[in-house]
Design a protein around this motif. Structure first.
Motif, PDB file in Angstrom:
ATOM      1  N   PHE A  26      18.541  56.325  31.022  1.00  0.00           N
ATOM      2  CA  PHE A  26      17.659  57.300  30.378  1.00  0.00           C
ATOM      3  C   PHE A  26      18.348  58.629  30.063  1.00  0.00           C
ATOM      4  CE2 PHE A  26      14.828  54.400  32.500  1.00  0.00           C
ATOM      5  CZ  PHE A  26      13.717  54.314  31.681  1.00  0.00           C
ATOM      6  N   GLU A  47      17.496  63.961  22.305  1.00  0.00           N
ATOM      7  CA  GLU A  47      16.931  65.251  22.689  1.00  0.00           C
ATOM      8  C   GLU A  47      17.774  65.793  23.840  1.00  0.00           C
ATOM      9  OE1 GLU A  47      12.263  65.212  22.109  1.00  0.00           O
ATOM     10  OE2 GLU A  47      12.926  63.449  23.207  1.00  0.00           O
ATOM     11  N   LYS A 102      15.962  69.226  19.657  1.00  0.00           N
ATOM     12  CA  LYS A 102      15.670  67.928  19.053  1.00  0.00           C
ATOM     13  C   LYS A 102      16.967  67.246  18.635  1.00  0.00           C
ATOM     14  CE  LYS A 102      11.207  69.477  17.588  1.00  0.00           C
ATOM     15  NZ  LYS A 102      10.376  70.043  16.590  1.00  0.00           N
ATOM     16  N   ILE A 132      19.006  63.264  26.724  1.00  0.00           N
ATOM     17  CA  ILE A 132      18.136  62.098  26.709  1.00  0.00           C
ATOM     18  C   ILE A 132      18.824  61.057  25.830  1.00  0.00           C
ATOM     19  CG2 ILE A 132      15.823  61.223  26.187  1.00  0.00           C
ATOM     20  CD1 ILE A 132      16.076  63.565  28.360  1.00  0.00           C
ATOM     21  N   PRO A 135      19.397  58.281  23.344  1.00  0.00           N
ATOM     22  CA  PRO A 135      18.527  57.762  22.290  1.00  0.00           C
ATOM     23  C   PRO A 135      18.206  56.280  22.453  1.00  0.00           C
ATOM     24  CG  PRO A 135      20.596  58.605  21.361  1.00  0.00           C
ATOM     25  CD  PRO A 135      20.643  58.815  22.839  1.00  0.00           C
ATOM     26  N   HIS A 183      17.454  54.839  25.350  1.00  0.00           N
ATOM     27  CA  HIS A 183      16.831  54.624  26.673  1.00  0.00           C
ATOM     28  C   HIS A 183      15.745  53.550  26.598  1.00  0.00           C
ATOM     29  CE1 HIS A 183      12.969  56.625  25.902  1.00  0.00           C
ATOM     30  NE2 HIS A 183      13.641  57.548  25.245  1.00  0.00           N
ATOM     31  N   LYS A 228      12.181  51.615  26.961  1.00  0.00           N
ATOM     32  CA  LYS A 228      10.804  52.064  26.733  1.00  0.00           C
ATOM     33  C   LYS A 228      10.141  52.318  28.082  1.00  0.00           C
ATOM     34  CE  LYS A 228       9.788  50.061  22.263  1.00  0.00           C
ATOM     35  NZ  LYS A 228      10.072  51.278  21.546  1.00  0.00           N
ATOM     36  N   LYS A 243       9.850  64.387  21.449  1.00  0.00           N
ATOM     37  CA  LYS A 243       9.410  63.063  21.006  1.00  0.00           C
ATOM     38  C   LYS A 243       9.292  62.099  22.188  1.00  0.00           C
ATOM     39  CE  LYS A 243      11.180  59.182  18.318  1.00  0.00           C
ATOM     40  NZ  LYS A 243      11.977  58.457  19.283  1.00  0.00           N
ATOM     41  N   ASP A 244      10.292  62.106  23.064  1.00  0.00           N
ATOM     42  CA  ASP A 244      10.333  61.159  24.182  1.00  0.00           C
ATOM     43  C   ASP A 244      10.023  61.772  25.536  1.00  0.00           C
ATOM     44  OD1 ASP A 244      11.045  59.070  22.487  1.00  0.00           O
ATOM     45  OD2 ASP A 244      13.191  59.337  22.806  1.00  0.00           O
ATOM     46  N   ILE A 245      10.046  63.092  25.624  1.00  0.00           N
ATOM     47  CA  ILE A 245       9.915  63.770  26.923  1.00  0.00           C
ATOM     48  C   ILE A 245       8.975  64.965  26.843  1.00  0.00           C
ATOM     49  CG2 ILE A 245      12.222  63.123  27.762  1.00  0.00           C
ATOM     50  CD1 ILE A 245      13.059  66.063  26.942  1.00  0.00           C
ATOM     51  N   PHE A 263       9.327  61.302  31.097  1.00  0.00           N
ATOM     52  CA  PHE A 263       9.349  60.456  29.904  1.00  0.00           C
ATOM     53  C   PHE A 263       7.939  60.061  29.494  1.00  0.00           C
ATOM     54  CE2 PHE A 263      13.716  60.497  30.751  1.00  0.00           C
ATOM     55  CZ  PHE A 263      14.358  60.133  29.589  1.00  0.00           C
ATOM     56  N   LYS A 264       7.726  60.037  28.179  1.00  0.00           N
ATOM     57  CA  LYS A 264       6.436  59.639  27.615  1.00  0.00           C
ATOM     58  C   LYS A 264       6.417  58.129  27.396  1.00  0.00           C
ATOM     59  CE  LYS A 264       5.849  63.877  24.897  1.00  0.00           C
ATOM     60  NZ  LYS A 264       5.711  64.394  23.536  1.00  0.00           N
TER      61      LYS A 264
END
Length: 191
Positions: A24, A43, A68, A86, A88, A90, A92, A113-115, A189-190
């Motif tokens: 990640f 990110e 970003k 982060i 790219p 990583h 899901k 976007k991801d975090i 993480f989202k």
């Protein structure tokens, strides 16, 4: 004198060893190889561990600046910092199962976007009721102690300044059992 200069150049050329690296994230201390926003850098989050300057902006301990993909920045100067990259590619992240208690109302510092980057604070004796976190990176800023309840067990841990750890998704309750406030940066993480 020439030997000193050659030694300094040699040590500058050696890439820093990551503080944490997994599928990640890659976290480096006092090194910012992704400041130029290479394609392999997603990110990024710069976390000030002391007084630093990034893109002409002064930052103090615990301040963060999020970037970003494709956004470049100047290498932080003046003090200690972390560069959190982060990856790219990583894996899901799974959403929490139905009925999972919502995460606590920590202050969001950056929403990417991801975090999401949160600031977590608990005063001595303060209790945070049962809540959830997704997989995350935790950066401890103060030296104190936390007690946490989850999975029918109690864990008491010392929080040591500038320690960076990877934490799995969890449902737990927390209490600051130390004598000074808990102050952490959480990069979650989202799904």
């Amino acid at each position: 004198m020439n030997r000193i200069l050659v030694a300094l150049l040699f040590f500058q050329a050696i890439p820093s060893t990551p503080v944490v690296e997994n599928d990640f994230v890659r976290v480096l201390k006092n090194s910012a190889p992704c400041a130029a926003a290479a394609a392999s850098c997603g990110e990024r989050v710069v976390v000030a561990l002391g007084s630093v300057e990034v893109n002409g902006q002064k930052m103090e301990r615990g301040d963060i600046k999020g970037f970003k993909p494709g956004e470049s920045y100047s290498v932080p100067k003046g003090g200690d910092f972390l560069e959190v990259v982060i990856k790219p590619t990583h894996p899901k992240v799974m959403p929490p199962s139905a009925g999972t208690p919502k995460p606590p109302g920590n202050k969001a510092l950056f929403d990417g976007k991801d975090i999401t980057v949160f600031e977590e604070k608990l005063r001595p004796g303060e209790y945070s009721s049962t809540h959830s976190h997704n997989v995350r990176l935790a950066i401890f800023l103060n030296h104190t102690t936390v007690a946490q309840w989850g999975d029918r067990k109690v864990e008491t841990r010392e929080l040591v300044p500038d320690v960076v750890i990877w934490r799995p998704a969890v449902v737990h309750a927390s209490k600051n059992v130390g004598t000074i406030p808990i102050h952490n940066i959480l990069i979650e993480f989202k799904p």
